[in-house]
Scaffold this motif. Structure first.
Motif, PDB file in Angstrom:
ATOM      1  N   MET A  53      25.307 -16.885  68.069  1.00 18.40           N
ATOM      2  CA  MET A  53      24.591 -15.753  68.513  1.00 18.40           C
ATOM      3  C   MET A  53      23.444 -15.986  69.211  1.00 18.40           C
ATOM      4  SD  MET A  53      24.159 -12.044  66.466  1.00 18.40           S
ATOM      5  CE  MET A  53      23.172 -10.900  66.970  1.00 18.40           C
ATOM      6  N   ALA A  54      23.635 -15.515  70.354  1.00 17.84           N
ATOM      7  CA  ALA A  54      22.207 -15.767  71.277  1.00 17.84           C
ATOM      8  C   ALA A  54      21.536 -14.490  71.177  1.00 17.84           C
ATOM      9  CB  ALA A  54      22.611 -15.994  72.792  1.00 17.84           C
ATOM     10  N   GLY A  55      20.224 -14.696  71.855  1.00 20.00           N
ATOM     11  CA  GLY A  55      19.389 -13.664  71.715  1.00 20.00           C
ATOM     12  C   GLY A  55      18.275 -13.588  70.498  1.00 20.00           C
ATOM     13  N   GLU A  56      17.446 -12.698  70.550  1.00 18.37           N
ATOM     14  CA  GLU A  56      16.406 -12.363  69.505  1.00 18.37           C
ATOM     15  C   GLU A  56      16.995 -11.079  68.654  1.00 18.37           C
ATOM     16  OE1 GLU A  56      11.905 -10.685  69.587  1.00 18.37           O
ATOM     17  OE2 GLU A  56      12.730 -12.068  71.237  1.00 18.37           O
ATOM     18  N   ILE A  57      16.863 -11.094  67.376  1.00 20.61           N
ATOM     19  CA  ILE A  57      16.999 -10.144  66.344  1.00 20.61           C
ATOM     20  C   ILE A  57      15.948  -9.103  66.382  1.00 20.61           C
ATOM     21  CG2 ILE A  57      17.096  -9.755  63.836  1.00 20.61           C
ATOM     22  CD1 ILE A  57      18.411 -12.547  63.556  1.00 20.61           C
ATOM     23  N   ILE A  58      16.522  -7.979  66.523  1.00 23.61           N
ATOM     24  CA  ILE A  58      15.506  -6.969  66.575  1.00 23.61           C
ATOM     25  C   ILE A  58      15.522  -5.844  65.519  1.00 23.61           C
ATOM     26  CG2 ILE A  58      14.825  -7.251  69.116  1.00 23.61           C
ATOM     27  CD1 ILE A  58      16.753  -4.553  69.599  1.00 23.61           C
ATOM     28  N   ASN A  59      14.507  -5.320  65.151  1.00 17.69           N
ATOM     29  CA  ASN A  59      14.757  -4.194  63.886  1.00 17.69           C
ATOM     30  C   ASN A  59      14.815  -3.064  64.654  1.00 17.69           C
ATOM     31  OD1 ASN A  59      14.017  -2.249  62.133  1.00 17.69           O
ATOM     32  ND2 ASN A  59      12.462  -3.321  61.145  1.00 17.69           N
ATOM     33  N   LEU A  60      15.895  -2.372  64.580  1.00 18.83           N
ATOM     34  CA  LEU A  60      16.506  -1.034  65.384  1.00 18.83           C
ATOM     35  C   LEU A  60      15.447   0.088  64.943  1.00 18.83           C
ATOM     36  CD1 LEU A  60      20.220  -1.334  65.336  1.00 18.83           C
ATOM     37  CD2 LEU A  60      18.646  -2.150  67.052  1.00 18.83           C
ATOM     38  N   ASN A  61      15.181   0.080  63.851  1.00 13.49           N
ATOM     39  CA  ASN A  61      14.217   1.152  63.449  1.00 13.49           C
ATOM     40  C   ASN A  61      12.828   1.015  64.201  1.00 13.49           C
ATOM     41  OD1 ASN A  61      15.623   2.716  61.711  1.00 13.49           O
ATOM     42  ND2 ASN A  61      15.160   1.417  60.104  1.00 13.49           N
ATOM     43  N   LYS A  62      12.422  -0.265  64.195  1.00  9.24           N
ATOM     44  CA  LYS A  62      10.949  -0.333  64.972  1.00  9.24           C
ATOM     45  C   LYS A  62      11.286  -0.015  66.401  1.00  9.24           C
ATOM     46  CE  LYS A  62       7.482  -4.086  65.720  1.00  9.24           C
ATOM     47  NZ  LYS A  62       6.751  -3.287  66.652  1.00  9.24           N
ATOM     48  N   ALA A  63      12.253  -0.371  66.932  1.00  8.13           N
ATOM     49  CA  ALA A  63      12.476  -0.041  68.452  1.00  8.13           C
ATOM     50  C   ALA A  63      12.681   1.350  68.684  1.00  8.13           C
ATOM     51  CB  ALA A  63      13.926  -0.842  68.778  1.00  8.13           C
ATOM     52  N   ARG A  64      13.488   1.928  67.871  1.00  4.57           N
ATOM     53  CA  ARG A  64      13.577   3.354  67.887  1.00  4.57           C
ATOM     54  C   ARG A  64      12.034   4.015  67.856  1.00  4.57           C
ATOM     55  NH1 ARG A  64      13.643   7.199  64.184  1.00  4.57           N
ATOM     56  NH2 ARG A  64      13.736   5.446  62.653  1.00  4.57           N
ATOM     57  N   LYS A  65      11.220   3.869  66.826  1.00 10.70           N
ATOM     58  CA  LYS A  65       9.845   4.323  66.716  1.00 10.70           C
ATOM     59  C   LYS A  65       9.056   3.901  67.824  1.00 10.70           C
ATOM     60  CE  LYS A  65      10.115   4.621  61.664  1.00 10.70           C
ATOM     61  NZ  LYS A  65       9.415   4.213  60.454  1.00 10.70           N
ATOM     62  N   ASP A  66       9.305   2.860  68.367  1.00 10.83           N
ATOM     63  CA  ASP A  66       8.346   2.260  69.687  1.00 10.83           C
ATOM     64  C   ASP A  66       8.679   3.320  70.816  1.00 10.83           C
ATOM     65  OD1 ASP A  66       6.976   0.529  68.177  1.00 10.83           O
ATOM     66  OD2 ASP A  66       8.139  -1.263  68.918  1.00 10.83           O
ATOM     67  N   ARG A  67      10.059   3.497  70.812  1.00 17.94           N
ATOM     68  CA  ARG A  67      10.534   4.163  71.995  1.00 17.94           C
ATOM     69  C   ARG A  67      10.018   5.531  71.962  1.00 17.94           C
ATOM     70  NH1 ARG A  67      15.825   3.479  71.887  1.00 17.94           N
ATOM     71  NH2 ARG A  67      16.244   5.330  70.739  1.00 17.94           N
ATOM     72  N   ALA A  68      10.347   6.447  70.871  1.00 16.54           N
ATOM     73  CA  ALA A  68       9.783   7.430  70.294  1.00 16.54           C
ATOM     74  C   ALA A  68       8.188   7.775  70.517  1.00 16.54           C
ATOM     75  CB  ALA A  68       9.886   7.926  68.952  1.00 16.54           C
ATOM     76  N   ARG A  69       7.237   6.834  70.388  1.00 18.67           N
ATOM     77  CA  ARG A  69       5.786   6.823  70.195  1.00 18.67           C
ATOM     78  C   ARG A  69       5.327   6.689  71.839  1.00 18.67           C
ATOM     79  NH1 ARG A  69       4.973   2.407  67.244  1.00 18.67           N
ATOM     80  NH2 ARG A  69       5.166   3.607  65.071  1.00 18.67           N
ATOM     81  N   ALA A  70       6.325   5.751  72.770  1.00 23.33           N
ATOM     82  CA  ALA A  70       6.104   5.799  74.187  1.00 23.33           C
ATOM     83  C   ALA A  70       6.481   7.281  74.741  1.00 23.33           C
ATOM     84  CB  ALA A  70       6.804   4.917  74.918  1.00 23.33           C
ATOM     85  N   GLU A  71       7.366   7.869  74.568  1.00 27.23           N
ATOM     86  CA  GLU A  71       7.773   9.204  75.065  1.00 27.23           C
ATOM     87  C   GLU A  71       6.764  10.300  74.594  1.00 27.23           C
ATOM     88  OE1 GLU A  71      11.672  10.176  73.588  1.00 27.23           O
ATOM     89  OE2 GLU A  71      12.682   8.687  74.610  1.00 27.23           O
TER      90      GLU A  71
END
Length: 60
Positions: free
Chosen positions: A1-19
Motif C-alpha cells: 500500500m503506497a501513501g501516507e496513513i492519515i487519521n480521518l478524525n484529525k483530517a475531518r477536524k482540521d477541515r472543520a477548523r479551516a471552514e
C-alpha cells in the motif's frame, strides 16, 4: 500500500477548523466595525447622496 496513513478524525477536524476560520473572517469583515466607524460610513453615504442630488440637472 503506497501513501501516507492519515487519521480521518484529525483530517475531518482540521477541515472543520479551516471552514470555521473562514466563516469567522467573513463575519469580522461584515460585523466587526465600531459604532464610530458605522456612523462615519453612514454620514459619508448621506453626504454623497446629498451632493449627487444637488448636482442633478433640471429637465426644463
Amino acid at each position: 500500500m503506497a501513501g501516507e496513513i492519515i487519521n480521518l478524525n484529525k483530517a475531518r477536524k482540521d477541515r472543520a477548523r479551516a471552514e470555521a476560520k473562514a466563516t469567522a473572517a467573513a463575519n469580522r469583515a461584515a460585523f466587526g466595525r465600531t459604532r464610530g466607524q458605522k456612523d462615519a460610513a453612514r454620514l459619508e453615504a448621506e453626504r454623497l447622496k446629498r451632493d449627487l442630488d444637488g448636482a442633478k440637472r433640471d429637465d426644463d
